[in-house]
Design an enzyme around this catalytic site. Sequence first.
Site, PDB file in Angstrom:
ATOM      1  N   ASP A  84       0.821  -1.210   0.000  1.00 18.95           N
ATOM      2  CA  ASP A  84       0.000   0.000   0.000  1.00 18.95           C
ATOM      3  C   ASP A  84       0.852   1.255   0.000  1.00 18.95           C
ATOM      4  OD1 ASP A  84       0.784  -0.520   2.739  1.00 18.95           O
ATOM      5  OD2 ASP A  84      -0.719   0.935   3.384  1.00 18.95           O
ATOM      6  N   GLU A 177       0.307  -1.263   5.585  1.00 25.23           N
ATOM      7  CA  GLU A 177       1.307  -0.784   6.538  1.00 25.23           C
ATOM      8  C   GLU A 177       1.087   0.677   6.867  1.00 25.23           C
ATOM      9  OE1 GLU A 177       5.234   0.982   7.824  1.00 25.23           O
ATOM     10  OE2 GLU A 177       3.943   1.508   6.127  1.00 25.23           O
ATOM     11  N   GLU A 178       0.686   1.446   5.873  1.00 28.88           N
ATOM     12  CA  GLU A 178       0.563   2.888   6.065  1.00 28.88           C
ATOM     13  C   GLU A 178      -0.558   3.261   7.029  1.00 28.88           C
ATOM     14  OE1 GLU A 178       2.746   4.815   5.235  1.00 28.88           O
ATOM     15  OE2 GLU A 178       3.777   4.045   3.470  1.00 28.88           O
ATOM     16  N   HIS A 382       5.563  10.040   0.947  1.00 32.56           N
ATOM     17  CA  HIS A 382       4.164  10.368   1.267  1.00 32.56           C
ATOM     18  C   HIS A 382       3.657  11.637   0.607  1.00 32.56           C
ATOM     19  CE1 HIS A 382       4.001   7.766   5.204  1.00 32.56           C
ATOM     20  NE2 HIS A 382       4.597   7.144   4.198  1.00 32.56           N
TER      21      HIS A 382
END
EC number: 3.4.11.4
Length: 407
Positions: A84, A177-178, A382
Amino acid sequence: MVYNNLLERFIKYVKVNTRSNPTSQTTPSTQSQVDFALQVLKPEMEAIGLEDVHYLEHNGYIVGTLPANAQHLTRKIGFISHMDTADFNAEGINPQVIDNYEGGNITLGQSGYLLKPDDFPQLNNYLGQTLVTTDGTTLLGADDKSGIAEIMTAIEFLVANPTIEHCEIRVAFGPDEEIGTGANKFDVEDFNVDFAYTVDGGPLGELQYETFSAAGLDVQFLGRNVHPGTAKGQMINALQLAIDFHNQLPETDRPEKTDGYQGFYHLLDLSGTVEEASSSYIIRDFEDDSFKSRKAFIEQLAQKMNDELGENRVVISLQDQYYNMKKVIEKDMTPVNLAKEVMEDLDIKPIIEPIRGGTDGSKISFMGIPTPNIFAGGENMHGRFEFVSLETMEKAVDVILGIVQKP
C-alpha cells in the site's frame, strides 16, 4: 551492481494505485491491493522462480520461497515489503526519470511544482545519479514499492545465477502498513523463518531496529448548547473544551519541534459543534517509562478537566498500536550485525538510528520473528516531492544478496 529489470519493474509497480483506506473494515483495506497481489505480483513471483507462491486471504499477504542451494547455509531469512501507499493521491502516477542528475531544480511535469535543493538539500547527495520523481500531481510510491522491486530483483538474480550459494529465502508482500494494520494478522507459522528484514527504509545505509512505541487517542467533548444571547453560566462549548484540552499538552512535544529520541503528541483531527466535538491524536515515544508517562498524563488531564466541570464531559479512548521492537531484537543482534557486516563489505556506511515511526517489523518482532528494517531508497515519502535514486535501489539489492550468502 546494475540490474537490468529493476527500474522497469519499479515503474510498473508504482503505476498501480494501491492506496490504503484508514476507514475500511476489511483486510486488505482496498481491493486494489488484492488485485496488485494476485494480478501483478503472483504471476511475476512464479515467473522469476519462487516456489510455493500463495496468497493468504485472511491477512492479504502474498508469500513465496526460494529454497537454499547450499547445505552449509542453514538459516531461513525473510524479506518483507508493503504494497500500500500513503494517504495522498495515488491515481494516475506518472513517474519521471531524470538521468545523470546535474543539480538544481527539477520540474515536476506540468504541475507547476519544483523539486528544489533549497527545500530538500539531500538532493545534493545524488549528483550524477538516475532519479525517479513524480509529475507533481501524486506521490511516487517508493514507500514501499522500491522495496518490493528490490526483493524481486534479488530473487531473479539468484535464480539466473545458480552458482551463487544462498540460504532459504522467504518473501512476503503485505497490505495496509501505512494505516498501521497490515501486520496485525501476520502469519508467523506460515512464514517460518529465523529472522526477517523489512525493506522499507529511506536513504542509503539505513539500518534500524528501534521504533517508536505508539498509541492512538480519541477524545470526545460533550458540550451544552443554549442561545448565545442567554448563554452566560449555562453554555458549555464543546469546541472550546477541545481547544483547552489541546492547549494543556506540552507545546514543545509536537512532531515539528522534536527529533532523535524525543516523543510527541500529534493532533490529527479536530471537528465538531458547540454541542459535541472530537479530536484524534497519535502518541509516540521510545522508552517504556516515558511512553507510559505520556498516556498517564492524558488520563490525568481528562480527569482534571472533568473535576473542574463537575461532570464527565471529556471522554478519552486510548489504544496501544505497536511497541519499540528494540526490546525483542536486542536479545539477539544477529540480524542487525549481519546486515551491518554486509553493508560494510559493500563500502556502504551503516546508518543505525531509531525510526521516528513504525514498520510492520515492530509487530512481527513481537510475534516472534526479529525483523529490523533496511534502506529501500525513498526520499520525501508520502507526497508529491517523493523521489528515489536508482543507484540506491541497486545497492539495496546488493545488500539483500549479501545477507543471504553469509554463513
